[in-house]
Each structure stands twice: as C-alpha cells, then as structure tokens.
Scaffold this motif. Structure first.
Motif, PDB file in Angstrom:
ATOM      1  N   ASP A 215       0.842  -1.187   0.000  1.00 23.54           N
ATOM      2  CA  ASP A 215       0.000   0.000   0.000  1.00 23.54           C
ATOM      3  C   ASP A 215       0.885   1.248   0.000  1.00 23.54           C
ATOM      4  OD1 ASP A 215      -1.826   2.024   0.306  1.00 23.54           O
ATOM      5  OD2 ASP A 215      -2.892   1.085   1.981  1.00 23.54           O
ATOM      6  N   LYS A 216       0.962   1.905  -1.138  1.00 22.27           N
ATOM      7  CA  LYS A 216       1.835   3.066  -1.282  1.00 22.27           C
ATOM      8  C   LYS A 216       1.420   4.202  -0.348  1.00 22.27           C
ATOM      9  CE  LYS A 216       2.809   4.124  -5.482  1.00 22.27           C
ATOM     10  NZ  LYS A 216       2.730   4.668  -6.864  1.00 22.27           N
ATOM     11  N   ARG A 217       0.118   4.422  -0.212  1.00 22.15           N
ATOM     12  CA  ARG A 217      -0.360   5.529   0.622  1.00 22.15           C
ATOM     13  C   ARG A 217      -0.033   5.280   2.099  1.00 22.15           C
ATOM     14  NH1 ARG A 217      -6.465   6.865  -0.816  1.00 22.15           N
ATOM     15  NH2 ARG A 217      -6.006   8.472   0.759  1.00 22.15           N
ATOM     16  N   ALA A 218      -0.096   4.032   2.522  1.00 20.66           N
ATOM     17  CA  ALA A 218       0.218   3.713   3.919  1.00 20.66           C
ATOM     18  C   ALA A 218       1.695   3.938   4.242  1.00 20.66           C
ATOM     19  CB  ALA A 218      -0.152   2.264   4.215  1.00 20.66           C
ATOM     20  N   ALA A 219       2.540   3.972   3.215  1.00  8.49           N
ATOM     21  CA  ALA A 219       3.983   4.123   3.430  1.00  8.49           C
ATOM     22  C   ALA A 219       4.397   5.575   3.624  1.00  8.49           C
ATOM     23  CB  ALA A 219       4.743   3.526   2.250  1.00  8.49           C
ATOM     24  N   VAL A 220       3.550   6.521   3.231  1.00  9.01           N
ATOM     25  CA  VAL A 220       3.959   7.923   3.204  1.00  9.01           C
ATOM     26  C   VAL A 220       4.344   8.437   4.589  1.00  9.01           C
ATOM     27  CG1 VAL A 220       3.216  10.284   2.736  1.00  9.01           C
ATOM     28  CG2 VAL A 220       2.623   8.441   1.143  1.00  9.01           C
ATOM     29  N   VAL A 221       3.431   8.331   5.549  1.00  9.29           N
ATOM     30  CA  VAL A 221       3.689   8.891   6.887  1.00  9.29           C
ATOM     31  C   VAL A 221       4.875   8.213   7.583  1.00  9.29           C
ATOM     32  CG1 VAL A 221       2.733   9.254   9.188  1.00  9.29           C
ATOM     33  CG2 VAL A 221       1.318   9.686   7.171  1.00  9.29           C
ATOM     34  N   PRO A 222       4.941   6.877   7.650  1.00  5.76           N
ATOM     35  CA  PRO A 222       6.117   6.247   8.285  1.00  5.76           C
ATOM     36  C   PRO A 222       7.432   6.614   7.589  1.00  5.76           C
ATOM     37  CG  PRO A 222       4.365   4.643   8.007  1.00  5.76           C
ATOM     38  CD  PRO A 222       3.954   5.861   7.245  1.00  5.76           C
ATOM     39  N   PHE A 223       7.374   6.745   6.264  1.00  4.33           N
ATOM     40  CA  PHE A 223       8.606   7.034   5.542  1.00  4.33           C
ATOM     41  C   PHE A 223       9.059   8.472   5.781  1.00  4.33           C
ATOM     42  CE2 PHE A 223      11.072   7.749   1.518  1.00  4.33           C
ATOM     43  CZ  PHE A 223      12.068   6.858   1.834  1.00  4.33           C
ATOM     44  N   VAL A 224       8.119   9.412   5.865  1.00  2.00           N
ATOM     45  CA  VAL A 224       8.474  10.797   6.173  1.00  2.00           C
ATOM     46  C   VAL A 224       9.070  10.879   7.580  1.00  2.00           C
ATOM     47  CG1 VAL A 224       7.554  13.102   6.623  1.00  2.00           C
ATOM     48  CG2 VAL A 224       6.811  11.826   4.596  1.00  2.00           C
ATOM     49  N   MET A 225       8.467  10.173   8.523  1.00  2.00           N
ATOM     50  CA  MET A 225       9.005  10.151   9.892  1.00  2.00           C
ATOM     51  C   MET A 225      10.407   9.567   9.919  1.00  2.00           C
ATOM     52  SD  MET A 225       5.557   8.893  11.889  1.00  2.00           S
ATOM     53  CE  MET A 225       6.391   8.761  13.463  1.00  2.00           C
ATOM     54  N   TYR A 226      10.599   8.502   9.141  1.00  2.00           N
ATOM     55  CA  TYR A 226      11.928   7.890   9.077  1.00  2.00           C
ATOM     56  C   TYR A 226      12.937   8.863   8.450  1.00  2.00           C
ATOM     57  CZ  TYR A 226      15.733   4.831   7.674  1.00  2.00           C
ATOM     58  OH  TYR A 226      16.966   4.277   7.489  1.00  2.00           O
ATOM     59  N   GLY A 227      12.514   9.558   7.384  1.00  2.00           N
ATOM     60  CA  GLY A 227      13.404  10.510   6.736  1.00  2.00           C
ATOM     61  C   GLY A 227      13.824  11.640   7.661  1.00  2.00           C
ATOM     62  N   VAL A 228      12.895  12.135   8.457  1.00  2.00           N
ATOM     63  CA  VAL A 228      13.235  13.186   9.417  1.00  2.00           C
ATOM     64  C   VAL A 228      14.238  12.667  10.447  1.00  2.00           C
ATOM     65  CG1 VAL A 228      12.309  14.644  11.260  1.00  2.00           C
ATOM     66  CG2 VAL A 228      11.046  14.399   9.115  1.00  2.00           C
ATOM     67  N   SER A 229      14.064  11.433  10.890  1.00  2.00           N
ATOM     68  CA  SER A 229      14.995  10.840  11.853  1.00  2.00           C
ATOM     69  C   SER A 229      16.394  10.709  11.265  1.00  2.00           C
ATOM     70  CB  SER A 229      14.486   9.468  12.307  1.00  2.00           C
ATOM     71  OG  SER A 229      13.225   9.578  12.937  1.00  2.00           O
ATOM     72  N   VAL A 230      16.463  10.285  10.012  1.00  2.00           N
ATOM     73  CA  VAL A 230      17.765  10.163   9.348  1.00  2.00           C
ATOM     74  C   VAL A 230      18.402  11.541   9.191  1.00  2.00           C
ATOM     75  CG1 VAL A 230      18.909   9.526   7.192  1.00  2.00           C
ATOM     76  CG2 VAL A 230      17.170   8.029   8.162  1.00  2.00           C
ATOM     77  N   TRP A 231      17.594  12.534   8.853  1.00  2.00           N
ATOM     78  CA  TRP A 231      18.108  13.900   8.698  1.00  2.00           C
ATOM     79  C   TRP A 231      18.706  14.401  10.004  1.00  2.00           C
ATOM     80  CZ3 TRP A 231      14.869  18.964   8.529  1.00  2.00           C
ATOM     81  CH2 TRP A 231      15.693  20.038   8.178  1.00  2.00           C
ATOM     82  N   ILE A 232      17.990  14.202  11.104  1.00  2.70           N
ATOM     83  CA  ILE A 232      18.511  14.630  12.403  1.00  2.70           C
ATOM     84  C   ILE A 232      19.798  13.883  12.747  1.00  2.70           C
ATOM     85  CG2 ILE A 232      18.030  14.639  14.886  1.00  2.70           C
ATOM     86  CD1 ILE A 232      15.077  15.052  14.184  1.00  2.70           C
ATOM     87  N   THR A 233      19.851  12.605  12.421  1.00  7.12           N
ATOM     88  CA  THR A 233      21.060  11.820  12.681  1.00  7.12           C
ATOM     89  C   THR A 233      22.236  12.353  11.885  1.00  7.12           C
ATOM     90  OG1 THR A 233      19.699   9.843  13.046  1.00  7.12           O
ATOM     91  CG2 THR A 233      22.053   9.502  12.676  1.00  7.12           C
TER      92      THR A 233
END
Length: 263
Positions: A215-233
């Motif tokens: 489900d592509k739409r279900a991936a959006v929010v978790p992936f954005v959260m993951y991207g922000v975490s990687v950015w902070i790291t």
C-alpha cells in the motif's frame, strides 16, 4: 561532503544533509514502487526484523563517526584556550624594559589581527597566513636579540634565565596550538565514510518502504518520519565534522577579547 562547497554559509551543513536525505528518499521510493524488484512483497510481507537490523547497523556506524568528530571538536576548543593562554603569558612576561614589552605587544597585535581576519575569517583555518608566521618570528627574535645584546654590552638590561625560559615555553605552546588549529582546519574527512553512511541509509530506507509495498499511501507517513529521523542523525554528525564551519563553528571570540584589550 556537499556542504564543503559552501563552507562560509552558516546553514551549509543543514542544506547538505537535507539534500542527501531527499535524494535517499527519492531513490528508495523509485526502487520500491517504480521497479519490479520488490513486487514480491505485495503478497509476502517483508520481515520487520530485517528492517530493524539494517537500521541498527546504520545507527551504530553514525555513532562511531559522531564520537570521533565530537572529540576533534572538543580538542579544537581546548587548543584555542591554550593559544589564548600562551598569548597572555607573552603579554605578561615582564621583560626588563618598556621598549621590549611594547615590541611584544605590537607583535602579538599583528599576530592576532592576521589570525582572526586572514586564517580564521577568510580561510576557516584551512590556510596559514605569512603575516602570522612573521609575527611569530618577531616574537622569538625579541628575546633572543635582547639576550645577545646583553651578553655583548653591560649597559643593556639583561633578561634573566627564568624569564627567558618561560617566554620561549610560551612561544612553543603558541606554535603548537596554532599548528593543531591549522591541521584540523586542513584535514580532509574521508569521503568514503560519508558515502558508506549514505548507502546504509538508503539500504535502511528501502527496507522501510518494502514493509509497505502492498500500500503506497500507507507508506507515506512512516517514511516521512523515518526521513526526518535520518536527517537529524546526519545533522548530529555533520555539525561536529568541521570545527570551524557551520552553525556550531568555533569562533575566535576569546582571541578578539585579547586583541581589544591591547589596542
């Protein structure tokens, strides 16, 4: 790393890390949802344990890099304090004549002006200034010539051995602190390690998206959260990677204070 292309920009590391995270996200999204490589995970769930392991590897690698960069940043701050301490000892050496003390003050003023304006502001301690080297040579010659003149003429006030020893010890400390500052400023970080970080982050991002391949739409929010975490790291590491670049850059404020006092 990308921020080295615009070192004088305060937000350079922020823009660079954001660019890398954006690129990682786009590549991972295209690989998982636009290519047939991960179609199998539409019907067969991707194991969350694999995703967790990949992220742990990424975090451990970033932690090791951050620890090394933090130590360099801390040591650079310590050597700046040592540089100021050496300068203060030179200014308070209490040489036997006012003329000698004024010569020391003029040479120290020349040293500080060129360190702050040329080596620090203009070159971010990545290039030495000839004027600074001349000032160091002048400071060494002041006492050396005074002791030589004292030995050849009884009418010239002499500098006692203890004062001369302390003076030259301060000169050695000043050279050592400056050499370290320039060494850290010119040190090139291993680009291979940056590349490995990006590849590990990409690998972990692909794993996160693979869990939501159904489900592509279900991936959006978790992936954005993951991207922000990687950015902070990335930011935690990059903001300490270059001691004299970016928002957390070490500034020559304590040297400027000394310069204002003697002007």
């Amino acid at each position: 790393m990308l921020f080295e292309l615009f070192p004088h920009l305060l937000i350079g590391p922020i823009l660079a890390s954001f660019s890398w995270v954006l690129l990682i996200g786009l590549v991972a999204w295209v690989l998982v949802f636009k290519t047939p490589l991960f179609n199998r995970f539409v019907d067969v769930p991707f194991k969350s344990a694999v995703c967790t392991i990949l992220n742990i590897i990424f975090i451990f690698f970033m932690a090791f890099m951050s620890s090394e960069f933090h130590e360099d940043h801390k040591t650079a701050s310590v050597h700046l304090i040592k540089e100021r301490a050496a300068i203060n000892r030179l200014l308070h050496a209490e040489l036997p004549t006012d003329a000698l003390n004024r010569q020391v003050e003029r040479s120290v003023q020349k040293y500080l002006k060129n360190v702050i304006d040329v080596e620090w502001r203009d070159n971010l301690n990545a290039k030495e200034s000839e004027a600074v080297q001349e000032a160091i040579l002048e400071l060494s010659q002041i006492v050396s010539e005074a002791r030589r003149d004292c030995a050849s003429s009884l009418s010239v006030p002499c500098i006692d051995s203890l004062t001369a020893t302390n003076y030259f010890q301060s000169m050695d400390n000043l050279r050592e602190a400056r050499d370290f500052r320039l060494a850290i400023g010119t040190y090139e970080r291993e680009r291979l390690r940056y590349l490995l970080c990006v590849l590990l982050a990409l690998n972990a991002a692909v794993a996160v998206l693979s869990m939501y391949r159904y489900d592509k739409r279900a991936a959006v929010v978790p992936f954005v959260m993951y991207g922000v975490s990687v950015w902070i790291t990335f930011l935690i590491v990059i903001l300490q990677a270059e001691p004299y670049v970016g928002i957390r850059a070490i500034e020559p404020e304590i040297l400027e204070q000394v310069l204002r006092q003697i002007q």
